[in-house]
Design a protein around this motif. Structure first.
Motif, PDB file in Angstrom:
ATOM      1  N   ILE A  37      -3.920 -10.523  -4.596  1.00 34.37           N
ATOM      2  CA  ILE A  37      -4.782 -10.239  -5.638  1.00 34.37           C
ATOM      3  C   ILE A  37      -6.132 -10.950  -5.533  1.00 34.37           C
ATOM      4  N   TYR A  38      -7.166 -10.352  -6.249  1.00 33.30           N
ATOM      5  CA  TYR A  38      -8.671 -11.048  -6.142  1.00 33.30           C
ATOM      6  C   TYR A  38      -8.563 -12.096  -7.450  1.00 33.30           C
ATOM      7  N   LYS A  39      -8.950 -13.285  -7.238  1.00 32.32           N
ATOM      8  CA  LYS A  39      -9.141 -14.217  -8.180  1.00 32.32           C
ATOM      9  C   LYS A  39     -10.712 -14.863  -8.066  1.00 32.32           C
ATOM     10  N   MET A  40     -11.299 -14.562  -9.192  1.00 35.27           N
ATOM     11  CA  MET A  40     -12.525 -14.873  -9.207  1.00 35.27           C
ATOM     12  C   MET A  40     -12.764 -16.422  -9.345  1.00 35.27           C
ATOM     13  N   LYS A  41     -14.123 -16.908  -9.112  1.00 35.42           N
ATOM     14  CA  LYS A  41     -14.195 -18.452  -8.928  1.00 35.42           C
ATOM     15  C   LYS A  41     -14.772 -18.853 -10.293  1.00 35.42           C
ATOM     16  N   SER A  92      -7.886  -5.627  -9.930  1.00 33.92           N
ATOM     17  CA  SER A  92      -6.888  -6.220  -9.078  1.00 33.92           C
ATOM     18  C   SER A  92      -5.513  -6.325  -9.548  1.00 33.92           C
ATOM     19  N   ARG A  93      -5.542  -7.075 -10.782  1.00 33.01           N
ATOM     20  CA  ARG A  93      -4.211  -7.168 -11.575  1.00 33.01           C
ATOM     21  C   ARG A  93      -3.643  -6.129 -12.179  1.00 33.01           C
ATOM     22  N   PHE A  94      -4.620  -4.987 -12.504  1.00 33.77           N
ATOM     23  CA  PHE A  94      -4.202  -4.033 -13.248  1.00 33.77           C
ATOM     24  C   PHE A  94      -4.626  -2.670 -12.654  1.00 33.77           C
ATOM     25  N   PRO A  95      -4.175  -2.172 -11.411  1.00 41.56           N
ATOM     26  CA  PRO A  95      -4.657  -1.187 -10.879  1.00 41.56           C
ATOM     27  C   PRO A  95      -3.875   0.009 -11.098  1.00 41.56           C
ATOM     28  N   ILE A 120     -12.529   1.052 -13.009  1.00 42.43           N
ATOM     29  CA  ILE A 120     -11.090   0.675 -13.205  1.00 42.43           C
ATOM     30  C   ILE A 120     -10.119   1.937 -13.778  1.00 42.43           C
ATOM     31  N   ASN A 121     -10.920   3.034 -14.276  1.00 38.47           N
ATOM     32  CA  ASN A 121     -10.155   4.276 -14.430  1.00 38.47           C
ATOM     33  C   ASN A 121      -9.515   4.835 -13.286  1.00 38.47           C
ATOM     34  N   LEU A 122     -10.025   4.548 -11.995  1.00 38.71           N
ATOM     35  CA  LEU A 122      -9.621   4.973 -11.064  1.00 38.71           C
ATOM     36  C   LEU A 122      -8.508   4.270 -10.096  1.00 38.71           C
ATOM     37  N   GLY A 123      -8.359   3.169 -10.657  1.00 37.31           N
ATOM     38  CA  GLY A 123      -7.367   2.210 -10.010  1.00 37.31           C
ATOM     39  C   GLY A 123      -6.187   2.490  -9.316  1.00 37.31           C
ATOM     40  N   GLY A 124      -5.335   3.535  -9.944  1.00 38.63           N
ATOM     41  CA  GLY A 124      -4.172   3.868  -9.700  1.00 38.63           C
ATOM     42  C   GLY A 124      -4.217   4.730  -8.519  1.00 38.63           C
ATOM     43  N   GLU A 125      -5.601   5.236  -7.870  1.00 35.91           N
ATOM     44  CA  GLU A 125      -5.787   6.172  -6.855  1.00 35.91           C
ATOM     45  C   GLU A 125      -6.578   5.440  -5.575  1.00 35.91           C
ATOM     46  N   VAL A 126      -6.672   4.200  -5.663  1.00 40.35           N
ATOM     47  CA  VAL A 126      -7.471   3.501  -4.686  1.00 40.35           C
ATOM     48  C   VAL A 126      -6.585   3.207  -3.671  1.00 40.35           C
ATOM     49  N   LYS A 127      -6.954   3.266  -2.245  1.00 41.24           N
ATOM     50  CA  LYS A 127      -6.049   2.646  -1.298  1.00 41.24           C
ATOM     51  C   LYS A 127      -6.115   1.131  -1.301  1.00 41.24           C
ATOM     52  N   ASP A 128      -4.884   0.622  -1.152  1.00 41.21           N
ATOM     53  CA  ASP A 128      -4.881  -0.868  -1.457  1.00 41.21           C
ATOM     54  C   ASP A 128      -5.704  -1.502  -2.399  1.00 41.21           C
ATOM     55  N   ALA A 129      -5.335  -1.050  -3.597  1.00 43.05           N
ATOM     56  CA  ALA A 129      -6.297  -1.294  -4.868  1.00 43.05           C
ATOM     57  C   ALA A 129      -6.485  -2.719  -5.060  1.00 43.05           C
ATOM     58  N   LYS A 130      -5.400  -3.578  -4.867  1.00 41.06           N
ATOM     59  CA  LYS A 130      -5.686  -4.969  -5.039  1.00 41.06           C
ATOM     60  C   LYS A 130      -6.740  -5.627  -4.480  1.00 41.06           C
TER      61      LYS A 130
END
Length: 458
Positions: free
Chosen positions: A390-394, A65-68, A219-229
């Motif tokens: 972005i997503y923040k884990m608990k 989420s932080r590095f898409p 996460i290799n595909l992060g740049g090609e995901v819709k609404d990646a974050k």
């Protein structure tokens, strides 16, 4: 040029499932049962493996989420540590992926050839032909673009999930093997103590951990995901939930149908489940399951690994030609073709790579622990991002610390079980770092020589 956002939540979830579920779940339970000795440790190992994998899903959900970016598994090491570390870990990932993909494809072709060919044609040559054709077909599909390859991946993964669920249904067909009461035995012959159970659990977790491995490559595909974050966290978590559920259910089916003591030495455990449901046709059904698992594994590796090579090309760790894309399809043709050629080559030399694959087990621990640790760095360097986007884990930082500690524990267990594999794995890692710096020195000298030659010509 920014990559097109082509992958949906469902696409990403199916990729996660295929990156993890290959052929291991049809084999590793035998090893885990033998090492565990008693069913309590057996199921505890799989439950711990599932909990740790889900913990990892939360960590990589936030990293993604932080590095898409495309080739994210390379770039997080390069950005947070050093390009040499990124080159070493990803270089070995690509190499071992090619070797394991070649080996798995050959195994799958053995199952298929036993069904479609008469005994006279069930030779190494015909198996090799099936494997080579399979790889070339999926290479061609991936040349058509991400949209086509992801649709094929979705179909293969849904079929694979359906078939695994079908095998699990063997528990409803009765007639399970008579159980022998398992006994935990120690080397000394004395009554076991907690340390004996702990050591056995650690060895069990080696096989279990690597049965769950692979989702980090998402996460290799992060740049090609819709609404990646938002979609990367959801996709990773959804995929891991499916995987954990299937693993726990099918292991319960193995123990219930085969019997725990018999499971320790059983062969073709999935065939036994298929036989309970389909009778004599069980082996044919199993062959379809195995080959479809192979197809999904082939396609998802052709999706993921070229993107790591693309990232290396972008950062000049590999020649810049690896960072080129087809303008129409956005396919990383050079990276995809090179990786496919590497796989095809290893089809003829797969046995040579067996030791490299074994040595890489320790590198999986190093890579997973160190990539998870980048979250601590990313939290600082991306603190400016809109926290609502972005997503923040608990339970941060407790969960990342526990996750990293777990992989350190597995690494120690690997060393205790096979010291030479662990040490040689580290040597391979150091060797790749040395290759990185040597190539940098050579390239620098070449640039100086070229500049001097250009000056002389003037």
């Amino acid at each position: 040029m920014q990559p097109k956002k082509q992958l949906s939540l469902f696409d990403l979830s199916m990729i996660v499932v295929s990156l993890v579920i290959g052929m291991g779940i049809f084999r590793t339970p035998v090893n885990v049962a033998a090492k565990a000795q008693i069913p309590e440790l057996f199921f505890l190992a799989w439950i711990i493996g599932g909990l740790v994998a889900y913990c990892g899903a939360l960590i990589y959900a936030e990293i993604g989420s932080r590095f898409p970016v495309t080739g994210g598994y390379y770039k997080i090491f390069s950005t947070c540590y050093h390009p040499s570390v990124a080159f070493a870990i990803n270089g070995i990932v690509v190499l071992t992926s090619a070797a394991s993909m070649a080996g798995v494809t050959l195994i799958g072709s053995e199952y298929l050839s036993s069904v479609i060919f008469p005994p006279a044609m069930q030779t190494d040559f015909y198996r090799l032909v099936i494997a080579a054709i399979t790889i070339l077909i999926f290479y061609s599909i991936n040349l058509m673009g991400l949209k086509a390859s992801s649709k094929v991946q979705n179909i293969l993964t849904v079929i694979k999930i359906t078939l695994v669920l079908t095998l699990i249904c063997a528990i409803f067909f009765g007639g399970q093997t008579e159980n022998i009461t398992p006994v935990f035995k120690t080397v000394s012959g004395n009554s076991p103590v907690w340390s004996d159970y702990g050591k056995a659990l650690g060895i069990c977790l080696i096989a279990v951990t690597f049965s769950f491995a692979g989702y980090t490559q998402t996460i290799n595909l992060g740049g090609e995901v819709k609404d990646a974050k938002k979609m990367i966290p959801k996709g990773i978590k959804m995929g891991l939930f499916i995987i954990i559920s299937l693993y726990l259910l099918i292991n319960y089916a193995y123990v219930k149908v085969i019997g725990f003591e018999q499971l320790k030495t059983a062969h073709s455990i999935a065939a036994i489940l298929a036989g309970k449901i389909f009778g004599p046709a069980g082996f044919t059904i199993l062959s379809a399951v195995i080959f479809l698992s192979v197809l999904g594994y082939v396609n998802v590796n052709l999706l993921s690994n070229p993107r790591a090579m693309f990232a290396m090309g972008e950062e000049k760790a590999l020649p810049s030609i690896f960072a080129q894309k087809n303008k129409k399809t956005e396919v990383m043709v050079v990276s995809l073709t090179t990786f496919t050629a590497l796989v095809m080559t290893t089809l003829f030399f797969a046995q040579t790579f067996d030791k490299i694959v074994n040595y890489s087990i320790i590198l999986e621990c190093i890579g997973t622990a160190s990539s998870a640790a980048t979250l601590f760095i990313l939290r600082r360097t991306t603190a400016h991002l809109d926290q609502n986007s972005i997503y923040k884990m608990k339970w941060y930082p407790a969960l990342p610390i526990l996750f990293i500690s777990f992989y350190l524990f597995v690494g120690i267990s690997i060393y205790q079980d096979d010291p030479s594999a662990a040490i040689n794995g580290l040597y391979i890692f150091i060797g790749f770092i040395a290759i990185y710096f040597i190539s940098k020195i050579v390239n620098k000298k070449k640039k100086i020589a070229d500049a001097a030659e250009g000056t002389a010509l003037k």
